[in-house]
Design a protein around this motif. Structure first.
Motif, mmCIF file in Angstrom:
data_model
loop_
_atom_site.group_PDB
_atom_site.id
_atom_site.type_symbol
_atom_site.label_atom_id
_atom_site.label_comp_id
_atom_site.label_asym_id
_atom_site.label_seq_id
_atom_site.Cartn_x
_atom_site.Cartn_y
_atom_site.Cartn_z
ATOM 1 N N THR A 5 2.154 -5.652 5.483
ATOM 2 C CA THR A 5 2.271 -4.438 6.294
ATOM 3 C C THR A 5 3.583 -3.728 6.007
ATOM 4 N N GLY A 8 3.337 -1.986 2.654
ATOM 5 C CA GLY A 8 2.492 -0.796 2.766
ATOM 6 C C GLY A 8 3.219 0.355 3.431
ATOM 7 N N LEU A 61 -2.051 7.776 4.147
ATOM 8 C CA LEU A 61 -3.156 6.851 3.956
ATOM 9 C C LEU A 61 -2.642 5.425 3.726
ATOM 10 N N ALA A 62 -1.563 5.280 2.961
ATOM 11 C CA ALA A 62 -0.990 3.951 2.725
ATOM 12 C C ALA A 62 -0.455 3.341 4.015
ATOM 13 N N THR A 65 -3.435 2.395 6.256
ATOM 14 C CA THR A 65 -4.095 1.210 5.722
ATOM 15 C C THR A 65 -3.317 -0.043 6.082
ATOM 16 N N ALA A 66 -1.997 0.016 5.951
ATOM 17 C CA ALA A 66 -1.171 -1.145 6.278
ATOM 18 C C ALA A 66 -1.295 -1.518 7.750
ATOM 19 N N THR A 69 -5.281 -2.597 8.677
ATOM 20 C CA THR A 69 -5.758 -3.828 8.056
ATOM 21 C C THR A 69 -5.505 -5.028 8.961
ATOM 22 N N VAL A 76 -11.009 -2.038 5.621
ATOM 23 C CA VAL A 76 -10.105 -0.886 5.602
ATOM 24 C C VAL A 76 -9.493 -0.723 4.218
ATOM 25 N N GLY A 77 -9.161 -1.825 3.572
ATOM 26 C CA GLY A 77 -8.586 -1.758 2.231
ATOM 27 C C GLY A 77 -9.542 -1.168 1.219
ATOM 28 N N LYS A 78 -10.807 -1.520 1.320
ATOM 29 C CA LYS A 78 -11.802 -0.979 0.391
ATOM 30 C C LYS A 78 -12.007 0.515 0.612
ATOM 31 N N SER A 80 -9.862 2.640 1.998
ATOM 32 C CA SER A 80 -8.667 3.396 1.610
ATOM 33 C C SER A 80 -8.467 3.405 0.103
ATOM 34 N N ALA A 81 -8.926 2.363 -0.588
ATOM 35 C CA ALA A 81 -8.846 2.378 -2.051
ATOM 36 C C ALA A 81 -9.721 3.488 -2.623
#
Length: 102
Positions: A5, A8, A61-62, A65-66, A69, A76-78, A80-81
């Motif tokens: 976290t 991120g 967004l980063a 996501t941190a 998650t 969430v990681g998928k 946001s990727a």
């Protein structure tokens, strides 16, 4: 708050800072060194605003996501990727459209 976290959030803040610099000082001073290419933008001010905004969105967004998650896991990681990939593609599209304006 784990190390992931923190990383991120640091990356997100860095991308927001880079986006702010690109918006205020223009794209020409930062982007060619960023991508190791030499080109001259057609309209540096417009291109700087557009790419700066996209980098700020990527930074937010980063950070989100941190944070999310922690509660929702890898889903969430998928997501946001995919959004980060779309944002990166949009940056290259904006650069290509600027070069077509010659």
């Amino acid at each position: 708050m784990g190390i992931e976290t923190g990383i991120g959030i640091i990356i997100g803040v860095f991308l927001i800072w880079v986006g702010y610099i690109v918006r205020k000082k223009g794209i020409y001073s930062l982007l060619p060194g960023f991508f190791w290419i030499t080109w001259e933008p057609v309209n540096s001010e417009k291109l700087g605003n557009r790419i700066g905004t996209l980098l700020i969105i990527l930074g937010v967004l980063a950070i989100l996501t941190a944070i999310f998650t922690i509660w929702f896991g890898a889903v969430v990681g998928k997501i946001s990727a995919i959004l980060a990939l779309i944002d990166g593609i949009m940056i290259f599209i904006v650069i290509a459209l600027d070069q077509m304006g010659r």
